[in-house]
Scaffold this motif. Structure first.
Motif, PDB file in Angstrom:
ATOM      1  N   GLU A 164       0.478  -0.988   0.254  1.00 23.62           N
ATOM      2  CA  GLU A 164       0.213   0.257   0.055  1.00 23.62           C
ATOM      3  C   GLU A 164       0.883   1.249   0.020  1.00 23.62           C
ATOM      4  N   VAL A 165       1.785   1.498   0.641  1.00 21.66           N
ATOM      5  CA  VAL A 165       2.973   2.535   0.751  1.00 21.66           C
ATOM      6  C   VAL A 165       3.611   2.424  -0.862  1.00 21.66           C
ATOM      7  N   LEU A 166       3.576   0.955  -1.441  1.00 20.15           N
ATOM      8  CA  LEU A 166       4.405   1.271  -2.354  1.00 20.15           C
ATOM      9  C   LEU A 166       3.868   2.021  -3.720  1.00 20.15           C
ATOM     10  N   VAL A 167       2.462   1.524  -3.979  1.00 20.22           N
ATOM     11  CA  VAL A 167       1.872   1.585  -5.284  1.00 20.22           C
ATOM     12  C   VAL A 167       2.317   3.445  -5.789  1.00 20.22           C
ATOM     13  N   PRO A 168       1.100   4.109  -4.256  1.00 17.48           N
ATOM     14  CA  PRO A 168       1.331   5.253  -4.783  1.00 17.48           C
ATOM     15  C   PRO A 168       2.899   6.285  -5.033  1.00 17.48           C
ATOM     16  N   LYS A 169       3.813   5.117  -5.201  1.00 20.17           N
ATOM     17  CA  LYS A 169       5.451   6.039  -4.858  1.00 20.17           C
ATOM     18  C   LYS A 169       5.729   4.804  -6.664  1.00 20.17           C
ATOM     19  N   VAL A 170       4.862   4.347  -7.030  1.00 17.81           N
ATOM     20  CA  VAL A 170       5.051   3.607  -8.208  1.00 17.81           C
ATOM     21  C   VAL A 170       4.434   4.429  -8.826  1.00 17.81           C
ATOM     22  N   THR A 171       2.858   4.579  -8.567  1.00 14.84           N
ATOM     23  CA  THR A 171       2.328   5.055 -10.106  1.00 14.84           C
ATOM     24  C   THR A 171       2.857   6.829 -10.280  1.00 14.84           C
ATOM     25  N   GLY A 172       3.222   7.330  -9.044  1.00 12.50           N
ATOM     26  CA  GLY A 172       3.896   8.713  -8.959  1.00 12.50           C
ATOM     27  C   GLY A 172       5.199   8.572  -9.749  1.00 12.50           C
TER      28      GLY A 172
END
Length: 188
Positions: free
Chosen positions: A105-113
């Motif tokens: 969950e922490v990783l996903v916005p970093k990937v999409t960003g």
């Protein structure tokens, strides 16, 4: 590039978030290794994203190569996460699933960003001879490695209660969508 996208927050934050919701004794050593590998990938993604955000065409091929070198480290960490998370570790308990999903969950916005940044910077990469070719190669390689990790995530996620698998599928869909946008922008 999924690692680019996919895709990430500092390890201490991710681990503290996990510690708040899951007792470490409830997580096996094998699952903790998977979590640690995802966290390591997240840290490197942050370094790549920072370099991408700072990149301008005036920085030239040297800066583009620096980003590519950072991506190579990211790819290595993503491969390790795939190996560690895809290992035969038996049935995943609900507390273990909680720990893994909160790390993802922490990783996903970093990937999409990060993938969004790559799309936004396309004109800057296009202005530097060979830079776009490096970015295309990196996006494709990271997409492949991320799909391996995504497949394991879905396969190992408990199906009862269904909310676990729904969450995992949602994270994978977000990452896939971000990769799709990046691949479209770069003609991959």
């Amino acid at each position: 590039m999924r690692a680019f996208s996919t895709l990430f927050i500092a390890a201490a934050f991710a681990l503290s978030a996990n510690a708040a919701s899951v007792n470490k004794r409830d997580v096996s050593a094998a699952v903790q290794l998977c979590i640690d590998s995802i966290t390591s990938t997240s840290e490197q993604l942050e370094a790549v994203n920072t370099a991408v955000l700072a990149f301008t065409s005036a920085d030239g091929i040297i800066a583009a190569n620096k980003i590519h070198t950072l991506e190579q480290v990211l790819e290595t960490r993503l491969k390790k996460a795939g190996t560690d998370c895809c290992a035969d570790i038996g049935a995943i308990t609900l507390p273990e699933a909680d720990a893994v999903l909160s790390t993802v969950e922490v990783l996903v916005p970093k990937v999409t960003g990060a993938l969004s940044a790559i799309v936004t910077k396309k004109s800057q990469f296009d202005a530097v001879f060979l830079a776009t070719a490096l970015v295309k190669k990196d996006i494709a390689a990271l997409d492949t490695q991320t799909k391996t990790l995504d497949t394991c995530l879905i396969a190992k996620t408990p199906t009862d209660p269904p909310s676990y698998l729904e969450a995992a599928n949602g994270y994978v869909a977000e990452i896939d969508s971000a990769f799709s946008a990046a691949k479209t922008a770069y003609g991959i």
